[in-house]
Every structure is written in structure tokens, then in C-alpha cells.
Design an enzyme around this catalytic site. Structure first.
Site, PDB file in Angstrom:
ATOM      1  CB  CYS A  83      23.070 -11.835  17.882  1.00  0.00           C
ATOM      2  SG  CYS A  83      22.470 -10.254  18.482  1.00  0.00           S
ATOM      3  CD  GLU A  84      28.612  -7.227  20.098  1.00  0.00           C
ATOM      4  OE1 GLU A  84      28.544  -5.994  20.121  1.00  0.00           O
ATOM      5  OE2 GLU A  84      29.690  -7.836  19.976  1.00  0.00           O
ATOM      6  CG  HIS A  85      23.171  -6.420  20.171  1.00  0.00           C
ATOM      7  ND1 HIS A  85      23.141  -6.109  18.826  1.00  0.00           N
ATOM      8  CD2 HIS A  85      24.164  -5.667  20.712  1.00  0.00           C
ATOM      9  CE1 HIS A  85      24.071  -5.200  18.566  1.00  0.00           C
ATOM     10  NE2 HIS A  85      24.697  -4.923  19.680  1.00  0.00           N
ATOM     11  CG  HIS A  86      18.994 -10.258  20.970  1.00  0.00           C
ATOM     12  ND1 HIS A  86      19.338  -9.557  19.843  1.00  0.00           N
ATOM     13  CD2 HIS A  86      18.063  -9.514  21.624  1.00  0.00           C
ATOM     14  CE1 HIS A  86      18.632  -8.443  19.791  1.00  0.00           C
ATOM     15  NE2 HIS A  86      17.861  -8.381  20.850  1.00  0.00           N
ATOM     16  CD  GLN A 124      25.825 -10.258   8.445  1.00  0.00           C
ATOM     17  OE1 GLN A 124      24.797 -10.655   8.988  1.00  0.00           O
ATOM     18  NE2 GLN A 124      25.913 -10.084   7.141  1.00  0.00           N
ATOM     19  CG  HIS A 152      21.221 -11.644  12.114  1.00  0.00           C
ATOM     20  ND1 HIS A 152      22.249 -11.222  12.930  1.00  0.00           N
ATOM     21  CD2 HIS A 152      21.670 -11.513  10.838  1.00  0.00           C
ATOM     22  CE1 HIS A 152      23.272 -10.837  12.178  1.00  0.00           C
ATOM     23  NE2 HIS A 152      22.946 -11.008  10.906  1.00  0.00           N
ATOM     24  CB  CYS A 154      18.174 -11.719  17.559  1.00  0.00           C
ATOM     25  SG  CYS A 154      19.149 -10.876  16.317  1.00  0.00           S
TER      26      CYS A 154
END
Length: 195
Positions: A83-86, A124, A152, A154
């Protein structure tokens, strides 16, 4: 930047991170962790080490001409991404199909294409789109469909702490225009099973 420099920077970053969260980087279990981290993360994110054209062009050059216009389906392709956010993993399976328009590609090449896009910080929804657009662009198919079902971490271990799955799809060409083609794909692919 060469590989050795990248490994050194990542190892130092890992060591700083471990020290910041309160770990003793000199204890037995962690002495070699920064170096393992560096090697592992460069491997996990290899999709960033190659430009798209550089990686994909050789794969798509190995196509075969065909008169076949029947759907080609690959199902349960493992997906491992971050995940590019976490920067924590998400993983699951990808199903895809395309309808040839004079060209087919080796099945193992399709798996390499999926893996190439997954091996980078990612969401995704974008991953699903990139795979479908790549197949369409390079093979000029009559239609492409890509579905993905992932868990996920996250969401599973932090935040809402809910054990849910995310399902995404991208539908192009004949699959967008013909509900029967989509239904055939769902039937042949096993309709988004995970593991």
C-alpha cells in the site's frame, strides 16, 4: 545510483528506524537485519528498478500470430504488493482474460507483467488498471478484463481493524460491451477466489 549505494542507504535507514522505535540494533536478532532489510526491499520493489518500456517490451516482443479469437483466461495469479499510503503489504489474487486480435503471448509472460506492476508502492485500483491497459496496449486485443481480490494489512491490523477484502476490476473492449463475455470470464476464472 548503483546497487551497493542503494543497499547501504536502505540499511542505514532501517537501523535508524529500529533505533527510533526503541530497539537495540546491536542485539543478536537484529545485528544483520538492516542488511537483510535492504536486500529484501530492493527485491520486493523491483518494479521500480526498470522503466516500463525497458521491462515490458522484451516480454511483448515474444508474441505469436493466431487466428484464434477465443477467450484466454488466467486465474488465481498471486498478488503481493505494498500500500503506497502506509507501506504495508496487500495481497490476494488476480484473474485476467483477453480476446486475441491476431496475437497471443506466452502465459508466463502475463504473470511477469502482473508481478512487475505489483512490485512497487501501489494502490489496488491503479494496479488493476495498469495490468489491463498494458495488455490492451501491447497486444491490441479485442477485449481485456482484470479482476483482483486482496486483503490489505493497513486495514486488518491498524485503523478500523476490519478483516475485509477489496475487489477491483477493469473491463475493456468486448468485455465492456458484452455481458455474456463477462459472465463467461467469471465462470471460467472461478469468480474471484482468494487462495
Amino acid at each position: 545510483m548503483n546497487l551497493k549505494n542503494k543497499q547501504e542507504i536502505l540499511a542505514n535507514t532501517c537501523k535508524t528506524f529500529l533505533q527510533t522505535i526503541g530497539e537495540d540494533t546491536n542485539r543478536d536478532g537484529l545485528k544483520d537485519t538492516p542488511e537483510r532489510f535492504a536486500r529484501g526491499y530492493l527485491e520486493m520493489f523491483y518494479g521500480l528498478q526498470y522503466k516500463e518500456e525497458e521491462f515490458l517490451k522484451p516480454l511483448y516482443e515474444k508474441v505469436f500470430t493466431t487466428k484464434n479469437d477465443s477467450m484466454i483466461v488466467l486465474s488465481n495469479i498471486p498478488i503481493y504488493s505494498f500500500c503506497e499510503h502506509h507501506l504495508v503489504p496487500f495481497f490476494g489474487t488476480c484473474n485476467l482474460a483477453y480476446i486475441p486480435n491476431g496475437k497471443v503471448i506466452g502465459l508466463s509472460k502475463l504473470i511477469r507483467i502482473v508481478d512487475y506492476y505489483a512490485r512497487r508502492p501501489q494502490i489496488q485500483e491503479q494496479l488493476t488498471e495498469q495490468i489491463a491497459q498494458s495488455i490492451q496496449k501491447y497486444l491490441n486485443t479485442s477485449g481485456v478484463i482484470v479482476t483482483m481480490k486482496c486483503m490489505h494489512l493497513c486495514m486488518w491490523y491498524r485503523g478500523v481493524k476490519e478483516k475485509t477484502f477489496a475487489t477491483t476490476s477493469k473491463v475493456l473492449g468486448a468485455f465492456a460491451d458484452d455481458m455474456n463475455a463477462r459472465q463467461e470470464f467469471y465462470q471460467l476464472s472461478g469468480s474471484l477466489k482468494v487462495f
